[in-house]
Design a protein around this motif. Structure first.
Motif: not given
Lengths: 110, 121
Positions: B37, B45, B95, B99, B107-109, B111-113
């Protein structure tokens, strides 16, 4: 393609107040496929709500989600200082498979 | 705690190529669909691409279809994004996102930085 429209663009409130954020879809969305995220400056988004109304792990109960069809709402019952951030809704479309975000609502300190 | 660490972001000229990586840990990588993303500076986003658990199915946003390729190496717990024919409008923080289940998960539970890609002449 389903378009998500969030309103208002910016919400100016004081700590302790109630915040109500809207997410409207251009077509009906399954409640199972609607999520909300919080993003603070310089940070990655964080999942708050999935399935329209289920809180993600570790999310305080002052955050709640509701809605169905084309109208969904994120409510923050009493704003804490750490809640001032940008909030995004997101939906999943299965055919074609795609994940779509709203444009975001900024909750700022009044 | 789930960890996603992106790398590979850089400054490059239009038309160039770049490969982003995302190294995952503290969860069973092979059990989850993975996505990229992006977020342009000061913007919202935008979903870019998703891959299923075994890398056999991939999905792309129209804005990157034919230019970007998502892949994964399950032996290395690593997700990749090969970006070709880059344009100024591809400038963004990218990012890596996990999933909540397979590639049909809604949805995305985690995330990276993020890693910053800047495309400019």
């Amino acid at each position: 393609e389903i378009v998500l429209t969030q309103s208002p663009g910016t919400l100016s409130l004081s700590p302790g107040e109630r915040a109500t954020l809207s997410c409207r879809a251009s077509q009906s969305v399954s409640s199972s496929y609607l999520a909300w995220y919080q993003q603070k400056p310089g940070q990655a988004p964080r999942l708050l709500i999935y399935g329209a109304s289920s809180r993600a792990t570790g999310i305080p109960d002052r955050f709640s989600g509701s809605g169905s069809g084309t109208d969904f709402t994120l409510t923050i019952s009493r704003l804490e200082p750490e809640d001032f951030a940008v909030y995004y809704c997101q939906q999943f479309g299965s055919s074609p498979r795609a994940w779509t975000f709203g444009q975001g609502t900024k909750v700022e300190i009044k | 705690e789930v960890q996603l660490l992106e790398s590979g972001g850089n400054l490059l000229q239009p038309g160039g190529s770049l490969r982003l990586s995302c190294t995952a840990s503290e969860f069973t990588f092979t059990s989850y669909g993975m996505s990229w993303v992006r977020q342009a500076p000061g913007k919202g986003l935008e979903w870019v691409s998703t891959i299923n658990t075994i890398g056999a199915a991939t999905y792309y946003a129209d804005s990157v279809k034919g230019r970007f390729t998502i892949s994964r190496d399950n032996s290395k717990n690593t997700l990749y994004l090969q970006m070709n024919s880059l344009r100024a409008e591809d400038t963004a923080v990218y990012y890596c996102a996990k999933l909540s289940g397979g590639s049909g998960s809604p949805h995305f539970d985690y995330w990276g930085q993020g890693t910053l890609v800047t495309v400019s002449s």
